[in-house]
Scaffold this motif. Structure first.
Motif, PDB file in Angstrom:
ATOM      1  N   UNK A  22      36.074  24.851  17.128  1.00 36.24           N
ATOM      2  CA  UNK A  22      36.815  24.922  18.150  1.00 36.24           C
ATOM      3  C   UNK A  22      36.294  25.958  19.116  1.00 36.24           C
ATOM      4  N   UNK A  23      35.136  26.493  18.583  1.00 31.66           N
ATOM      5  CA  UNK A  23      34.472  27.558  19.188  1.00 31.66           C
ATOM      6  C   UNK A  23      33.607  26.850  20.476  1.00 31.66           C
ATOM      7  N   UNK A  24      33.976  27.094  21.753  1.00 31.55           N
ATOM      8  CA  UNK A  24      33.491  26.526  23.029  1.00 31.55           C
ATOM      9  C   UNK A  24      31.989  26.760  23.387  1.00 31.55           C
ATOM     10  N   UNK A  25      31.413  27.898  22.482  1.00 33.29           N
ATOM     11  CA  UNK A  25      30.134  28.225  22.672  1.00 33.29           C
ATOM     12  C   UNK A  25      29.586  28.539  24.040  1.00 33.29           C
ATOM     13  N   UNK A  26      30.294  29.518  24.653  1.00 33.45           N
ATOM     14  CA  UNK A  26      30.374  29.837  26.142  1.00 33.45           C
ATOM     15  C   UNK A  26      29.331  31.094  26.366  1.00 33.45           C
ATOM     16  N   UNK A  27      28.596  31.146  27.418  1.00 37.43           N
ATOM     17  CA  UNK A  27      27.989  32.348  27.652  1.00 37.43           C
ATOM     18  C   UNK A  27      28.474  33.758  27.521  1.00 37.43           C
ATOM     19  N   UNK A  28      27.784  34.560  26.886  1.00 38.38           N
ATOM     20  CA  UNK A  28      28.455  35.834  26.364  1.00 38.38           C
ATOM     21  C   UNK A  28      29.391  36.439  27.401  1.00 38.38           C
ATOM     22  N   UNK A  29      29.108  36.518  28.848  1.00 39.26           N
ATOM     23  CA  UNK A  29      29.845  37.164  29.755  1.00 39.26           C
ATOM     24  C   UNK A  29      31.316  36.593  29.761  1.00 39.26           C
ATOM     25  N   UNK A  30      31.593  35.458  29.130  1.00 41.45           N
ATOM     26  CA  UNK A  30      32.843  35.133  29.301  1.00 41.45           C
ATOM     27  C   UNK A  30      33.819  35.375  28.036  1.00 41.45           C
ATOM     28  N   UNK A  31      32.984  36.043  26.978  1.00 41.62           N
ATOM     29  CA  UNK A  31      33.719  36.147  25.903  1.00 41.62           C
ATOM     30  C   UNK A  31      34.536  37.464  25.735  1.00 41.62           C
ATOM     31  N   UNK A  32      35.692  37.731  25.050  1.00 40.87           N
ATOM     32  CA  UNK A  32      36.365  38.755  24.911  1.00 40.87           C
ATOM     33  C   UNK A  32      35.383  39.919  24.148  1.00 40.87           C
ATOM     34  N   UNK A  33      35.828  41.109  24.441  1.00 41.04           N
ATOM     35  CA  UNK A  33      34.823  42.360  23.579  1.00 41.04           C
ATOM     36  C   UNK A  33      35.021  42.206  22.267  1.00 41.04           C
TER      37      UNK A  33
END
Length: 264
Positions: A217-228
């Motif tokens: 389920x991890x969308x594997x997004x760029x880190x700037x979009x991820x929660x801290x």
């Protein structure tokens, strides 16, 4: 866990390209899969091109088919944190419009896009960041050739905020699932010291199946979009530790199976 999911997971778990029917019969025995159910599942998986079957005398041998390899490759991406260094801010977008009478086709398109971590920006328009390592035009070829879909590559006029990305890709819910998965893994690690090799295989597959589905389920997004407090890397590292230990603990069981099958 369905029998077909168990078979798929077992075939993906060991350093073996081809499995005899005997291999799979013994590997699935601790999960109480009957011979009849095993044959039925393998037949269905073969028809769906998830596995391919070959004959050697009176014996049947199974390996991943075209669809099985594709599924395995996609699932395995969830085990790695992608490197987004140098991302140019581009996105893939898929727009589609399907007649009401073809609801099954619409469902298939949405399922395919979900499996490849697209998010619904608007009805009929799904997006994901364009990672250079993802060959999206090839991956989505079957839905793009349906006549209902169009693939575009674009840049946003104004970039998404982390809050918008969290809503689009349900990051808070996924992070909660990561925490639940970590608890499963920690409990599994504690249990492995006291179980038999056969039961260690059961733990490997049951706990592993639950966590693999969470990782998928991890969308594997760029880190700037991820929660801290994003737990993606933590659960991946813990999963590898659990999988390595459960594989070692269960080795006396599955190694004996493969040794018997390989003996002339």
């Amino acid at each position: 866990m369905k029998d077909s999911d168990l078979i798929f997971g077992l075939m993906a778990s060991f350093d073996k390209e081809v499995y005899s029917f005997g291999d799979l019969r013994h590997l699935t025995a601790p999960f109480h899969v009957s011979v009849a159910s095993l044959r039925t599942s393998l037949s269905r998986m073969s028809a769906a091109k998830v596995v391919s079957v070959s004959k050697g005398g009176r014996n049947a041998y199974y390996s991943f088919g075209i669809k099985g390899r594709r599924i395995s490759n996609n699932v395995s991406r969830g085990f790695q944190t992608p490197d987004w260094t140098g991302w140019d801010g581009a996105y893939w977008g898929v727009s589609f419009s399907v007649p009401e009478a073809h609801g099954d086709t619409r469902h298939y398109i949405r399922k395919k896009l979900t499996n490849y971590r697209f998010a619904c920006l608007n009805p009929g328009f799904w997006i994901r960041p364009a990672h250079p390592g993802e060959h999206i035009p090839k991956i989505l070829d079957n839905i793009l050739s349906s006549g209902y879909c169009r693939l575009i590559r674009f840049h946003n006029h104004k970039e998404f905020t982390p809050e918008q990305a969290a809503t689009l890709w349900s990051l808070r819910e996924i992070n909660r699932d990561f925490l639940s998965g970590l608890k499963l893994l920690e409990a599994g690690l504690k249990k492995l010291d006291a179980v038999s090799p056969q039961q260690a295989l059961v733990e490997k597959m049951t706990v592993g199946d639950a966590v693999v589905n969470i990782l998928f389920s991890d969308p594997l997004l760029p880190p700037q979009f991820l929660p801290s407090d994003w737990q993606g890397e933590t659960i991946r590292k813990t999963f590898f530790r659990f999988d390595d230990l459960s594989t070692k603990r269960s080795k006396p069981y599955w190694e004996q199976i493969f040794d018997q099958e390989d003996t002339p």
